[in-house]
Scaffold this active site. Structure first.
Site, PDB file in Angstrom:
ATOM      1  CB  CYS A 175      -1.030   0.394   1.238  1.00 22.19           C
ATOM      2  SG  CYS A 175      -1.678   1.626   1.459  1.00 22.19           S
ATOM      3  CB  CYS A 178       0.277   2.445   4.259  1.00 25.53           C
ATOM      4  SG  CYS A 178      -1.542   1.144   4.352  1.00 25.53           S
TER       5      CYS A 178
END
Length: 273
Positions: A175, A178
């Site tokens: 991600c 993230c």
């Protein structure tokens, strides 16, 4: 030979018996203990990699053609050789294929078997960072202090979140938002020690907790107070935005009033970034 085989069989049975006796008498199982330690180390290494990738990609948000990241990946011999070494460690020479294979391995692989690839990836990223800094004239890399975000696993989650105020970052290694938020969470943990703890959970290695909290996108941030959910977010936020959200969530806000953005986060994929 027959006697030797019998002796080995007795030794094996004795070993199994002693392990069973340890379990019955409440003594720690060394294998289980090693698994817990391995998951903690893996979480720490992945967090360090996220901080490193954020340092590389945050100024650009992408590696489109012509960007310094792209120029280093495709034109700097040192970076390219490091990238090749990482790729060979996962059995793929081309960068995108190597990344996909790496992300897939990280989901279920044994920590000890994953560390060589992780270390080679860090070696590649360190070279990429130095190349990008040279191209952009941003000067030498500054030393980073130890991280303040706690590593959470299935084994320590309840104990670590059952008291006080804890912000849990449900993250995953593929991600991109993230990774970009990792430094913001580090600052939050560092600047507010004593009043707030920040924990990181590598989500797709701990499916039980993902199911328990009904996580469907990444990143997802959940604010817990004495183990109970207070609020959640599911997109990238800067440090000031996170701080404002936490302060706004505390005066009696319930999980049913969870805050979600219009953009949302990233839904789980088959292991691509």
């Amino acid at each position: 030979m027959k006697e030797a085989a019998i002796a080995l069989l007795f030794l094996a049975l004795a070993g199994c018996g002693s392990a069973g006796a340890r379990a019955r008498h409440g003594q720690p199982d060394p294998v289980a203990r090693d698994e817990v330690v391995g998951e903690m180390r893996l979480g720490e290494e992945l967090h360090r990699l996220d901080l490193l990738e954020a340092e590389i990609y945050a100024p650009f948000r992408s590696a489109a053609p012509g960007h310094p990241v792209d120029r280093c990946n495709n034109g700097d011999s040192e970076v390219m050789s490091r990238m090749l070494a990482f790729g060979l460690s996962v059995g793929k020479q081309e960068k995108k294929a190597a990344d996909r294979k790496y992300y897939a391995l990280l989901q279920t692989g044994n920590p000890e078997e994953l560390f060589p690839a992780i270390y080679l990836r860090r070696y590649y990223l360190q070279g990429l960072l130095e190349c990008v800094r040279d191209l952009t004239g941003t000067g030498p890399r500054q030393a980073r202090e130890g991280h303040h975000v706690s590593i959470l696993t299935t084994s320590n989650f309840d104990a670590a979140t059952s008291h006080g105020l804890v912000l849990v970052d449900f993250t995953t290694h593929w991600c991109a938002p993230c990774k970009l938020m990792a430094p913001e969470l580090e600052k939050l943990a560092r600047e507010h020690r004593g009043e707030l703890r920040v924990g990181r959970l590598t989500a797709d290695r701990h499916q039980e907790l993902i199911d328990r909290f009904e996580i469907t996108t990444f990143p997802t941030l959940i604010l817990l107070k004495d183990g109970d959910e207070v609020a959640r977010l599911d997109k990238y936020h800067t440090y000031p935005e996170l701080l404002k959200w936490i302060r706004g969530a505390l005066p009696g806000r319930s999980s049913s009033q969870s805050e979600h953005s219009a953009q949302g986060g990233e839904a789980p994929t088959s292991g691509s970034e």
